[in-house]
Design a protein around this motif. Structure first.
Motif, PDB file in Angstrom:
ATOM      1  N   GLN A  44      44.183  26.380  48.841  1.00 54.57           N
ATOM      2  CA  GLN A  44      44.105  25.095  49.523  1.00 54.57           C
ATOM      3  C   GLN A  44      42.971  25.160  50.516  1.00 54.57           C
ATOM      4  OE1 GLN A  44      47.426  24.026  51.931  1.00 54.57           O
ATOM      5  NE2 GLN A  44      46.976  21.889  51.818  1.00 54.57           N
ATOM      6  N   GLY A 101      39.362  23.009  51.520  1.00 56.23           N
ATOM      7  CA  GLY A 101      38.425  21.916  51.311  1.00 56.23           C
ATOM      8  C   GLY A 101      37.285  22.019  52.282  1.00 56.23           C
ATOM      9  N   LEU A 102      36.088  21.674  51.828  1.00 52.69           N
ATOM     10  CA  LEU A 102      34.944  21.750  52.716  1.00 52.69           C
ATOM     11  C   LEU A 102      34.466  20.371  53.151  1.00 52.69           C
ATOM     12  CD1 LEU A 102      32.951  24.502  50.876  1.00 52.69           C
ATOM     13  CD2 LEU A 102      34.026  24.719  53.071  1.00 52.69           C
ATOM     14  N   ALA A 103      34.335  19.469  52.207  1.00 56.87           N
ATOM     15  CA  ALA A 103      33.717  18.188  52.562  1.00 56.87           C
ATOM     16  C   ALA A 103      34.272  17.091  51.665  1.00 56.87           C
ATOM     17  CB  ALA A 103      32.207  18.301  52.462  1.00 56.87           C
ATOM     18  N   CYS A 104      33.404  16.156  51.334  1.00 56.81           N
ATOM     19  CA  CYS A 104      33.824  14.960  50.602  1.00 56.81           C
ATOM     20  C   CYS A 104      34.611  15.294  49.340  1.00 56.81           C
ATOM     21  CB  CYS A 104      32.624  14.126  50.199  1.00 56.81           C
ATOM     22  SG  CYS A 104      31.173  14.313  51.207  1.00 56.81           S
ATOM     23  N   ILE A 107      38.385  15.607  49.285  1.00 57.80           N
ATOM     24  CA  ILE A 107      39.234  14.417  49.238  1.00 57.80           C
ATOM     25  C   ILE A 107      39.535  14.066  47.789  1.00 57.80           C
ATOM     26  CG2 ILE A 107      39.449  12.052  50.035  1.00 57.80           C
ATOM     27  CD1 ILE A 107      39.199  14.158  52.252  1.00 57.80           C
ATOM     28  N   GLU A 108      38.516  14.238  46.924  1.00 57.91           N
ATOM     29  CA  GLU A 108      38.771  14.001  45.504  1.00 57.91           C
ATOM     30  C   GLU A 108      39.703  15.072  44.951  1.00 57.91           C
ATOM     31  OE1 GLU A 108      38.318  11.129  44.952  1.00 57.91           O
ATOM     32  OE2 GLU A 108      36.632  10.783  43.625  1.00 57.91           O
ATOM     33  N   ILE A 141      42.131  16.389  46.681  1.00 57.02           N
ATOM     34  CA  ILE A 141      43.463  15.955  47.096  1.00 57.02           C
ATOM     35  C   ILE A 141      43.928  14.815  46.197  1.00 57.02           C
ATOM     36  CG2 ILE A 141      44.768  14.930  48.989  1.00 57.02           C
ATOM     37  CD1 ILE A 141      42.773  16.332  50.873  1.00 57.02           C
ATOM     38  N   ALA A 142      42.999  13.902  45.874  1.00 65.15           N
ATOM     39  CA  ALA A 142      43.360  12.801  44.988  1.00 65.15           C
ATOM     40  C   ALA A 142      43.802  13.332  43.638  1.00 65.15           C
ATOM     41  CB  ALA A 142      42.179  11.846  44.835  1.00 65.15           C
ATOM     42  N   ALA A 199      45.312  16.099  43.151  1.00 62.18           N
ATOM     43  CA  ALA A 199      46.649  16.654  43.313  1.00 62.18           C
ATOM     44  C   ALA A 199      47.673  15.568  43.611  1.00 62.18           C
ATOM     45  CB  ALA A 199      46.645  17.681  44.442  1.00 62.18           C
ATOM     46  N   ALA A 200      47.216  14.361  43.980  1.00 58.18           N
ATOM     47  CA  ALA A 200      48.143  13.317  44.413  1.00 58.18           C
ATOM     48  C   ALA A 200      48.669  12.529  43.233  1.00 58.18           C
ATOM     49  CB  ALA A 200      47.460  12.410  45.422  1.00 58.18           C
ATOM     50  N   PRO A 244      30.789  12.594  44.742  1.00 61.17           N
ATOM     51  CA  PRO A 244      31.625  13.713  44.306  1.00 61.17           C
ATOM     52  C   PRO A 244      32.063  13.522  42.856  1.00 61.17           C
ATOM     53  CG  PRO A 244      32.931  12.170  45.559  1.00 61.17           C
ATOM     54  CD  PRO A 244      31.541  11.620  45.534  1.00 61.17           C
ATOM     55  N   ARG A 282      34.551  12.884  39.872  1.00 65.05           N
ATOM     56  CA  ARG A 282      35.819  12.135  39.841  1.00 65.05           C
ATOM     57  C   ARG A 282      36.973  13.111  39.612  1.00 65.05           C
ATOM     58  NH1 ARG A 282      35.710   6.741  38.847  1.00 65.05           N
ATOM     59  NH2 ARG A 282      37.782   7.012  38.014  1.00 65.05           N
ATOM     60  N   PRO A 283      38.189  12.701  39.936  1.00 65.23           N
ATOM     61  CA  PRO A 283      39.336  13.576  39.673  1.00 65.23           C
ATOM     62  C   PRO A 283      39.431  13.983  38.204  1.00 65.23           C
ATOM     63  CG  PRO A 283      40.001  11.820  41.114  1.00 65.23           C
ATOM     64  CD  PRO A 283      38.601  11.536  40.724  1.00 65.23           C
ATOM     65  N   VAL A 328      36.953  21.834  57.778  1.00 71.12           N
ATOM     66  CA  VAL A 328      36.545  23.145  58.260  1.00 71.12           C
ATOM     67  C   VAL A 328      36.440  23.164  59.769  1.00 71.12           C
ATOM     68  CG1 VAL A 328      35.484  24.020  56.189  1.00 71.12           C
ATOM     69  CG2 VAL A 328      34.224  22.471  57.612  1.00 71.12           C
ATOM     70  N   LEU A 335      30.422  22.280  59.010  1.00 71.01           N
ATOM     71  CA  LEU A 335      29.955  21.310  58.015  1.00 71.01           C
ATOM     72  C   LEU A 335      28.714  20.597  58.541  1.00 71.01           C
ATOM     73  CD1 LEU A 335      30.574  20.355  55.222  1.00 71.01           C
ATOM     74  CD2 LEU A 335      31.996  18.593  56.124  1.00 71.01           C
ATOM     75  N   TYR A 337      33.707  10.455  54.958  1.00 68.17           N
ATOM     76  CA  TYR A 337      33.810  10.172  53.529  1.00 68.17           C
ATOM     77  C   TYR A 337      35.053   9.384  53.154  1.00 68.17           C
ATOM     78  CZ  TYR A 337      34.954  15.018  54.679  1.00 68.17           C
ATOM     79  OH  TYR A 337      35.353  16.149  55.310  1.00 68.17           O
ATOM     80  N   MET A 386      51.632  11.283  49.186  1.00 71.32           N
ATOM     81  CA  MET A 386      51.613  10.716  47.828  1.00 71.32           C
ATOM     82  C   MET A 386      51.693   9.197  47.896  1.00 71.32           C
ATOM     83  SD  MET A 386      51.601  13.089  45.434  1.00 71.32           S
ATOM     84  CE  MET A 386      51.520  14.837  45.557  1.00 71.32           C
ATOM     85  N   PHE A 404      48.358   7.876  49.128  1.00 74.20           N
ATOM     86  CA  PHE A 404      47.275   7.959  48.143  1.00 74.20           C
ATOM     87  C   PHE A 404      47.497   6.988  46.996  1.00 74.20           C
ATOM     88  CE2 PHE A 404      43.874  11.129  48.532  1.00 74.20           C
ATOM     89  CZ  PHE A 404      44.083  11.443  49.849  1.00 74.20           C
ATOM     90  N   GLU A 433      44.439   4.590  46.155  1.00 72.95           N
ATOM     91  CA  GLU A 433      43.801   4.510  44.830  1.00 72.95           C
ATOM     92  C   GLU A 433      43.575   3.064  44.416  1.00 72.95           C
ATOM     93  OE1 GLU A 433      42.603   6.738  42.837  1.00 72.95           O
ATOM     94  OE2 GLU A 433      43.191   8.516  43.956  1.00 72.95           O
ATOM     95  N   MET A 470      34.278   6.546  45.985  1.00 74.15           N
ATOM     96  CA  MET A 470      34.205   6.908  47.392  1.00 74.15           C
ATOM     97  C   MET A 470      32.845   6.610  48.004  1.00 74.15           C
ATOM     98  SD  MET A 470      36.202  10.464  47.398  1.00 74.15           S
ATOM     99  CE  MET A 470      35.644  11.037  48.974  1.00 74.15           C
TER     100      MET A 470
END
Lengths: 207, 226, 388
Positions: A39, A41-44, A47-48, A50-51, A53-54, A141, A143-144, C41, C63, C88, C149, C152, C156, C170
């Protein structure tokens, strides 16, 4: 193990309720369907991730939903986002702390090469300068769906890894390093700017 | 809100010895600013914050700007004797303006809901000892932003409670947002170089002196055909 | 028969080898940059006495991707896609703040329909940002997964709208100087209306499940109290400032865009604690819905671009401008200095979440280390914006 099973015999046995498999197939089947990502994440792109995983994309369908906050428990590092020079030593350290077998997905243009931020003074031009990468996903980024595709590619790769023989998987070879040197903060740049054991820039010529 | 001239006059009256100049903004935004001398910047800033009609209690934005040495050309019409006759001749004088670093503060008032009033302070030069008074004790929002200016421009803020590098690592010695900063050379692999990046990347390309440029392109084409 | 109860004092303990120095020693812990709930980060160096925070120093820069330096070496339009990657979650509001600043710098007017579209997209962005923030905040509190969940799922739907409008989920890169890039596709408004009409169900659900929840109240009320005076002095902006009871919303104060045409209220907090900051987001979502409904009624067909604006080789006149908007996280400003060339001489982003972190230490002192994560979550940071 070295002798492949006769496919006709196998299907005939299966009809009688006997399931024949090899150690390697069983082992890889188990591994590829329970990849635990770090788990992280670094940047933008995170978020994708996480999406993915969501609720809508649901990476749990592929057995990858258990995101572990500790590198000791993780099999897969998804480098999701821009790697800065300040963050690079941390990433290499996290990678070193993961237990073998371990895999890396470079998610997004930034993790591959620095992406749109490549000209920045604090941006690392690709995480593959320090650690080996198994799957690259382009996109800014991605896409999921692209992350899911990369995940399936990784599953395919795990499935094809051999347990023995000359062409066995890298992590089973004793001479193969599983830890890589952590770069140090220098006065102008990271020292060293790439790990020559891992990074081989393609030779290109231009007029 | 008062005009900048009024603010300037009142601030100069309130803080004795303060030298304030109005820096005009020729653009359509018309956000002109006040240039304050370094010695009295702290007192003037406190006046701006505490004055009941101004009450600029919200310092929104602190920016560092790097101005390099500039040469300003001025053309003036002069009368001169040429061959015994008096003629109008264009005389061009060059004025050298030495470079300096600047901190710009955007101030708003939450009490009276007006703004922005922009104040600037300038260092004497762009050397390593560039110093400015810190306004963090007046507006705390400047704390991290002044640290950022120190990190990226190398301006030392006198009176800042915790002046350290904030974005780059502590061992770093350069000031990367300065206009004359050169980033480390790591362009050995550039898929799509252009402009100055191409020049940097070229230094890393394999030298093949037996080929000139045109042949290289055809060589690449051959490789594709093979 | 009575059992003899041995009290803790009565038990004879073996002598502890470290002596009696269990109190008063500070333990320094580095939280982050790899931490499950630092929202990216972010790193904090915390000095703990037992479990109580005695000192906290945030460490930035993990970052820092040189947004401002890149912006100075690039044309004005070239920076537009980069602003997407600042915060973002909210690319649309970032676009707007940048477009607004350049429009101020060059004196550009924006046609009516484009202004309405900007309001609609900004408020949709605010909805999805606040929804996902609540999800993350509850995640940090231990409600693992479920609220996130739900959030999101709603996010979406709004991202689908953005995608059909701009081509990207995004990173929308939608606004231009003097208008917007393209008009809405057929049926887009109707779909947006549907989503907005159904959105209150989500807020109701969330309120029912969470806002009156005993655990949430226990974890958030009287935790991380921010006084209004400190908030103003430290440059806090956005929902965090209003949670402390300061009535300051740039949509009302500056009246940029078409916001003066809409009726909406500014929710204000009373205590300035984490609970107020959480509730502020819920209330703001309701106000955003009301703005959206009015905008859907008022918007008319028309041009979306000012035809006089040169997109390529755009050179604003010499000067400088500071433009700001009320982003979902606070005051997002861009400060541009033009020397008449194609690139800005100075390109500065005023990031709301970076400045909002100024008071993080003040909020956390005296609370336990578990509260640090909740307080940090309620500040609502995005590292892309904090470090740029």
């Amino acid at each position: 193990m070295t002798e492949p099973i006769d496919e006709r015999l196998r299907s005939e046995l299966q009809q009688h309720g006997v399931w024949v498999t090899s150690m390697q197939e069983l082992y890889n089947w188990g591994r590829k369907n329970s990849i635990w990502p770090l788990q992280f994440g670094l940047a933008c792109c995170a978020i994708e991730m996480i999406a993915t995983a969501a609720s809508r994309y649901d990476i749990a369908r592929f057995g990858g939903e258990i995101f572990r906050p500790s590198p000791r428990q993780a099999d897969l590092m998804i480098v999701a986002g821009t790697v800065t020079k300040k963050m690079a030593p941390q990433i290499v350290r996290l990678y070193n702390q993961m237990a073998d077998p371990k895999y890396v997905i470079a998610m997004g243009a930034c993790a591959i090469s620095g992406g749109p931020f490549k000209q920045g003074y604090n941006v690392l031009k690709g995480i593959d300068r320090y650690i080996p990468v198994d799957v690259y996903i382009p996109g800014c980024p991605p896409r999921p769906e692209a992350l899911l595709h990369a995940f399936m590619e990784l599953q395919r790769k795990i499935d094809s890894q051999k347990l023995s023989g000359a062409d066995k998987a890298e992590h089973l070879k004793p001479e193969q390093p599983s830890e890589f040197p952590v770069p140090l903060f220098g006065e102008h740049d990271l020292e060293s700017s790439a790990n020559p054991g891992v990074f081989h820039p393609p030779e290109i010529e231009r007029a | 809100m008062e005009s900048l001239e009024q603010i300037k006059a009142r601030a100069e009256r309130a803080v004795s010895g303060a030298q304030i100049a109005i820096v005009p903004n020729p653009g359509p935004a018309q956000q002109s600013s006040l240039l304050i001398d370094n010695e009295h910047a702290f007192a003037v800033a406190r006046f701006l914050r505490d004055d009941p009609t101004l009450r600029l209690d919200f310092c929104s934005n602190v920016t560092g700007v790097d101005w390099l040495d500039r040469v300003v050309k001025k053309t003036v019409k002069m009368k001169r004797l040429v061959d015994g006759e008096e003629k109008e001749v264009d005389e061009t004088t060059e004025e050298k303006i030495p470079g300096y670093l600047e901190a710009v503060y955007h101030l708003y008032s939450m009490t009276h809901k007006h703004g922005p009033v922009i104040i600037r302070i300038r260092t004497r030069d762009r050397g390593d000892g560039a110093r400015l008074p810190s306004l963090t004790t007046i507006w705390r929002s400047a704390e991290f932003q002044e640290r950022e200016i120190f990190d990226l421009y190398g301006v030392r803020f006198d009176g800042h409670p915790d002046l350290r590098r904030i974005l780059m690592w502590d061992e770093f010695v350069d000031y990367p947002m300065r206009k004359d900063y050169r980033e480390p050379d790591d362009y050995e692999w550039e898929p799509t170089p252009h402009d100055e990046v191409l020049e940097k990347a070229k230094r890393h390309y394999t030298q093949r002196p037996e080929l000139d440029g045109a042949e290289k392109i055809t060589a690449g084409g051959d490789a594709l055909n093979r | 028969m009575s059992a003899t109860v041995q009290t803790l004092e009565a038990i004879e303990r073996p002598p502890v080898s470290m002596g009696s120095r269990l109190e008063g020693e500070l333990l320094e812990v580095s939280m982050g940059p790899q931490h499950p709930s630092t929202h990216g980060v972010f790193r904090m160096n915390v000095a703990l006495e037992g479990e109580v925070v005695r000192k906290l120093k945030p460490v930035f820069g993990y970052l820092h991707r040189n947004h401002e330096k890149l912006g100075e070496n690039m044309s004005y339009l070239g920076s537009m896609p980069y602003t997407d990657r600042l915060d973002y979650f909210c690319s649309m509001t970032n676009n707007w703040a940048y477009a607004l600043s350049v429009e101020k710098l060059a004196g550009i007017k924006v046609p009516e329909r484009a202004e309405y579209l900007r309001v609609i997209l900004a408020e949709l962005t605010r909805l999805q940002n606040h929804a996902s923030l609540l999800g993350f905040l509850l995640n940090d509190m231990g409600a693992w997964g479920t609220p996130l969940m739900y959030a999101f799922r709603e996010r979406e739907k709004i991202l689908d709208l953005f995608e059909s409008l701009s081509g990207s989920r995004m990173m929308c890169d939608y606004m231009r100087f003097g208008g917007c890039r393209c008009d809405t596709p057929p049926g887009w408004m109707e779909r947006a209306k549907q989503i907005v009409d159904r959105f209150p169900h989500f807020i109701d659900d969330l309120e029912q499940l969470v806002v009156g929840n005993e655990v949430v109240i226990g974890r958030t009320q009287n935790v991380g109290i921010l006084s209004p005076d400190l908030a103003i002095n430290a440059g806090i902006a956005g929902p965090m400032l209003r949670a402390s009871g300061v009535n300051y919303d740039i949509r009302k104060v500056d009246g940029y865009g078409f916001y003066p045409r809409f009726k909406f209220r500014i929710p204000l907090g009373e205590h300035g604690d984490t609970y107020d900051r959480l509730m502020m987001r819920v209330l703001e979502m309701r106000e955003s819905l009301s703005i959206l409904k009015q905008a859907f009624e008022q918007i008319q067909p028309g041009p979306i671009m000012n035809p006089k604006v040169k997109i390529r080789a755009f050179r604003p006149p010499v000067g400088e401008a500071y433009g700001r908007i009320e982003g979902p996280k606070g005051e997002l400003g861009f400060y541009l200095i033009s020397d008449g060339g194609q690139n800005p001489y100075r390109y500065r982003v005023r990031p709301p979440s970076f400045v909002n972190l100024t008071v993080l230490e003040d909020l956390c002192l005296g609370h336990t280390v578990a509260d640090v994560m909740v307080i940090l979550g309620s500040v609502d940071i995005v590292m892309g914006e904090v470090d740029r």
